[in-house]
Design a protein around this motif. Sequence first.
Motif, short mmCIF file in Angstrom:
data_model
loop_
_atom_site.label_atom_id
_atom_site.label_comp_id
_atom_site.label_asym_id
_atom_site.label_seq_id
_atom_site.Cartn_x
_atom_site.Cartn_y
_atom_site.Cartn_z
N ASN A 130 8.98 -6.15 -0.58
CA ASN A 130 8.98 -4.93 0.09
C ASN A 130 8.01 -4.30 1.00
OD1 ASN A 130 12.10 -4.26 -0.36
ND2 ASN A 130 11.53 -4.88 -2.21
N THR A 159 -0.99 -1.38 1.56
CA THR A 159 -0.15 -0.93 2.35
C THR A 159 -0.60 -0.48 3.72
OG1 THR A 159 1.36 -0.07 0.66
CG2 THR A 159 1.62 1.08 2.66
N ARG A 214 8.60 -8.08 -4.93
CA ARG A 214 9.82 -8.54 -4.40
C ARG A 214 10.05 -8.61 -3.02
NH1 ARG A 214 14.04 -8.73 -8.68
NH2 ARG A 214 13.00 -8.14 -10.47
N PRO A 221 5.87 -3.66 3.94
CA PRO A 221 6.00 -4.07 5.20
C PRO A 221 4.96 -5.13 6.04
CG PRO A 221 4.97 -1.88 4.86
CD PRO A 221 5.34 -2.51 3.41
N LEU A 248 13.65 -0.76 -10.90
CA LEU A 248 12.41 -1.42 -10.32
C LEU A 248 11.36 -0.17 -10.44
CD1 LEU A 248 13.72 -3.13 -7.35
CD2 LEU A 248 12.63 -4.21 -9.32
N VAL A 275 7.44 0.60 -8.84
CA VAL A 275 6.91 0.59 -7.36
C VAL A 275 6.10 -0.72 -7.24
CG1 VAL A 275 4.89 1.40 -6.15
CG2 VAL A 275 6.72 2.80 -7.07
N GLU A 276 5.45 -1.36 -8.37
CA GLU A 276 4.82 -2.49 -8.23
C GLU A 276 5.81 -3.80 -8.30
OE1 GLU A 276 0.18 -1.92 -9.53
OE2 GLU A 276 1.36 -3.55 -10.71
N GLU A 277 6.69 -3.54 -8.94
CA GLU A 277 7.86 -4.68 -8.93
C GLU A 277 8.53 -4.79 -7.62
OE1 GLU A 277 10.03 -3.39 -12.13
OE2 GLU A 277 9.39 -4.95 -13.55
N ALA A 278 8.71 -3.45 -6.96
CA ALA A 278 9.33 -3.47 -5.47
C ALA A 278 8.52 -4.31 -4.47
CB ALA A 278 9.55 -2.20 -5.08
N TRP A 279 7.02 -4.01 -4.71
CA TRP A 279 6.20 -4.63 -3.97
C TRP A 279 6.23 -5.98 -3.87
CZ3 TRP A 279 2.01 -0.44 -4.97
CH2 TRP A 279 1.95 0.29 -4.11
#
Lengths: 338, 338
Positions: free
Chosen positions: A336, A68, A334, A338, A326, A328-332
Amino acid sequence: MTRDALKSEIHRFMVTSLERSPHQSFEALALKLHQWQRDNSPVVAALSPSAVTRWEEIPAIPVGVYKTLPVGTVGEDEAAVIFRTSGTTGGGRGVHRIRDTELYDFGALNWAKAQIGAFPTTVIALLNDPAKHPDSSLAHMVALFPQGVGKASWHLHNGVLNHASLNQEVRGSSGPVFLCATAFALAEWLENDPQQLPPGSVLMVTGGFKGRSVTLSDTEMYALAQEQLRPSKLVTEYGMTELSSQLWGSPTGAYRPPPWLKVLAVDPVSGAPLPPGEAGQLRFFDLANLDSSLGIETMDLGLVHPDGSVSLRGRLEGAPARGCSLTVEEAWSRGNVP
Amino acid sequence: MTPHWDQVRRWLSALREDIPHAPHLPLSPQGQSLALHNALDALSEPALQQVASMTGHAFPSAGLIAARTVSTAMLEWCAVLLGRGTRVELKSATDADGLAAWFVRHAQTYGLSLHHTSSRQTALQHPLLLVMGSDETIETVTREASPDTRVLGFGHKFSAAYWDARDLDLSHAARIARDLAAHDTRGCMSPSVVFTNGDPTRGLELLAEALSEAEDMWPRGTLFPEEAASYRTRRAIAAILGTLVEGSNWSAYHIPLAHALPATTPRSLQLVYSTPQGAIQWLQARQGHLSTLGLSDSAEAADWRAAGAHRQCALGHMQKPPLVRNHDGVDALTLTLQ
């Protein structure tokens, strides 16, 4: 203290500790490095609110932060060597920026020699060519192994293993080779009638199966490798993009870190250090990480033996991953990031 | 099938009376009580009558595979299906076996055909199958089920909230805290991101007070190792990029929109300053997984329809969905009739 002065001290520590006569203690140098990083890296400074007196207290930056934010002392507008994670374990790619690879290269080659012994300088790699994928730290490391006298060939192209060229290279080798592979690529090769290695060859295996489904367990793969490839030595390597040093082991033995790297297992929930022999979340403190962060917190589970060697126990238990929300790792993963 | 609505009513009353003895892990006893009260409140007499008046034939039997993260989510489906006279085989996640057994014990006291199984294969044997969990779980179960089985899947979702500047007060903060506390923020209706066009510093002050009170009323339960590690990662990012407030077992942080994630960690809230238009655009980009949008009192619901949430509600009610509703856009109540 300047970066160059610190780099010299770290290099000297590497040399003298390899000679089993370190010129100062790991802790003394770690505290100096941490203070310098705290003074020169906004990220390290933000995560280091108070002074520390022991290396175990040095903040270990979670690897997820590397996905990030720019971690370290090398600005984004400065010339740098950039290593990136593969992104296969979920999430965007972590970025590790360093000014040069001198400490990296010295440590990687010399610790490998210290652990493996003399190894062949003809390298056959089931990896992408670093000339085309310069952001792979693993390929960069393996490219050091010909040691200026041998040669290296690369048989993974954009993630696809070239079985024909690989088998031909092995078949055409007149002497022992140092075959370097990720577990995933090796497993694929083993399932497709691989060419047996020349006598005296060394086989290096690194990594797990990184979120991909495979049909072989680790134990089965090593057994198959011994049976089909007949290496004189089979070694395992543990490294990561966010580290500058590597640990070496064997299928039945623990991983041994170099003298300039210490490992700590902590309680995953509280973050409190655990005694040797108790499994927990692994943190690494790598003096060779001059330009980034000395302390790294991984998502790996393992235990540290009294002699400092490490046994891995897989990834942290991810209970919420089997629920409806979701992680945190799954959100990344998919998209997300930036 | 013979409807059993009276028995269902008695069963639900018995559950409500026995909440103090309900198995609760990984939630705290108070957290489980909150979750159960939320779930039972939705099964009101008017709601049950509305479902009972739907036309259609009940399935003779159904399998229900529950998610690990919101163990009380199985309750509404058990009530609906049992009320219609359907025999229900409940496969709970291992951690929620105690709660499932508690549901079953009370149900069978009233002659309701609710059964508990630890075998997914057993649950797959029915003509109707409801699956809650990750998208991957739903895909796997759908593949394994017979082609004649009607499968309804409730997969990965996230929720968000909007806190208007005109509503920056403790009452709203308390409502957000309640939504966050339920299920320890693990549910798909838990607010993963709270957008505000008000002063985020003021917002954090209010949230600090509200989250602290929520922790007193409904203490956070047990953390899984990966949750704690993910929390440390997000905390590190928050400490670097924004402003963090935290207490015992809770935290809230203000971070830039670009670093917000549609993912939760227990009792941890992302507060993002944004105009409504900016928030809507962010949500639209993630519309496929957006479940619920909580709105503060001054927000106009019609203005937020473009965000694409399947359900909009007032803050404080995000975790109290009504029994009669479309489930993320699907009329599941009708689909559970032949």
